[in-house]
Design a protein around this motif. Structure first.
Motif, mmCIF file in Angstrom:
data_model
loop_
_atom_site.group_PDB
_atom_site.id
_atom_site.type_symbol
_atom_site.label_atom_id
_atom_site.label_comp_id
_atom_site.label_asym_id
_atom_site.label_seq_id
_atom_site.Cartn_x
_atom_site.Cartn_y
_atom_site.Cartn_z
ATOM 1 N N ASP A 128 -6.703 -12.474 13.650
ATOM 2 C CA ASP A 128 -6.944 -11.468 12.615
ATOM 3 C C ASP A 128 -5.660 -10.696 12.297
ATOM 4 O O ASP A 128 -4.555 -11.240 12.392
ATOM 5 C CB ASP A 128 -8.084 -10.540 13.039
ATOM 6 N N SER A 129 -5.787 -9.425 11.929
ATOM 7 C CA SER A 129 -4.630 -8.635 11.505
ATOM 8 C C SER A 129 -3.598 -8.456 12.609
ATOM 9 O O SER A 129 -2.398 -8.306 12.327
ATOM 10 C CB SER A 129 -5.076 -7.256 11.009
ATOM 11 N N ASP A 145 -1.761 -11.596 12.141
ATOM 12 C CA ASP A 145 -1.243 -11.718 10.768
ATOM 13 C C ASP A 145 0.003 -10.859 10.552
ATOM 14 O O ASP A 145 1.101 -11.361 10.300
ATOM 15 C CB ASP A 145 -2.367 -11.299 9.811
ATOM 16 N N SER A 151 -5.750 -10.913 8.263
ATOM 17 C CA SER A 151 -6.251 -9.568 8.499
ATOM 18 C C SER A 151 -7.736 -9.466 8.171
ATOM 19 O O SER A 151 -8.193 -9.966 7.136
ATOM 20 C CB SER A 151 -5.461 -8.572 7.652
ATOM 21 N N HIS A 202 -4.176 -1.736 16.289
ATOM 22 C CA HIS A 202 -2.995 -2.479 15.833
ATOM 23 C C HIS A 202 -1.762 -2.044 16.617
ATOM 24 O O HIS A 202 -1.415 -0.859 16.613
ATOM 25 C CB HIS A 202 -2.779 -2.267 14.336
#
Length: 253
Positions: free
Chosen positions: A54-55, A58, A103, A235
């Motif tokens: 996912d993010s 990414d 993401s 993140h």
């Protein structure tokens, strides 16, 4: 699928085992039992390494760029940092490294694009980090994904992968969150813990190397606050991304 075929597929993954990151895990053996033997991945000439997720994987990569070993195609996160070290350390091995993380993805999103963004690349080493959105979207967007669905869909994804790529070496990243930072409130717990446990069980089931990122981020807070490693709790910062990359590299012999 015949029993013999199923047995062949499960036994053909190289790299079954655990992670014993001396710096990040304090020399602790992170395993499920005595039968889960310690092992690391040995890289071969021409290996194709794919980072998927996912993010967190990414991190702003150019999704139109499908080139191997290209900075813009690898994003600005742990995948780029790990790739740069791999390419430097194993320059003679002619490695090809890709990143196809997107993401916001959950396991159902991976299923929809798996043929093009994973199987078509034919990785010999496949690193997957997925799961935080499978839970998070139930908190912030009313998604109905249950932990049982997360696990079963993940299992289906890996079963399909092993049917097409029976010799692939698997690395499974544990979804993680830094409690009390940014988005990570008490509302996440204890439900999110079940998604993490499912990822650990999947790693064991498919004889994958497990990257225990939750433990890694928890240990990191002994030296700096959680926001230093992941500003919004999910993140990674630059420091957090480097920590993840170092842990990933610890999976390689």
């Amino acid at each position: 699928m015949s029993t013999n075929r199923r047995s062949f597929i499960k036994k053909s993954i190289i790299g079954a085992g655990l992670l014993t990151g001396a710096n990040l895990l304090g020399n602790e053996a992170y395993a499920y039992g005595e039968s889960f033997k310690s092992s690391k991945i040995s890289l071969n000439d021409g290996d194709v390494i794919l980072f998927q997720g996912d993010s967190i994987t990414d991190v702003g990569r150019d999704r139109d760029n499908r080139k191997a070993n290209d900075t813009n195609a690898l994003g600005r996160g742990y995948a780029l940092l790990a790739a740069s070290e791999l390419l430097n350390k194993y320059a003679a091995k002619n490695l090809k490294i890709y990143n196809t993380g997107i993401s916001g993805n959950r396991v159902p999103d991976l299923q929809k694009r798996w043929a093009e963004d994973t199987l078509a690349i034919k990785p010999t080493v496949l690193s997957i980090l997925i799961g935080v959105n499978d839970f998070w979207r139930t908190i912030d967007r009313g998604a109905k994904t249950t932990v049982e669905e997360y696990k079963s869909q993940y299992q289906q994804l890996l079963q399909e992968t092993l049917q097409k790529l029976p010799n692939v070496k698997l690395i499974i990243g544990e979804p993680f969150a830094v409690k009390g930072v940014g988005h990570i409130t008490d509302a996440w717990y204890p439900k999110f813990l079940a998604y993490q446990e499912s990822a650990r069980e999947i790693a064991k089931e498919f004889n994958a190397i497990l990257l225990p990122y939750q433990k890694i981020f928890d240990n990191a807070q002994k030296t700096a606050p959680g926001a230093y490693w992941a500003a919004d709790g999910v993140h990674p910062t630059l420091a957090g991304a480097q920590m993840m990359a170092a842990a990933w590299m610890d999976c390689i012999k």
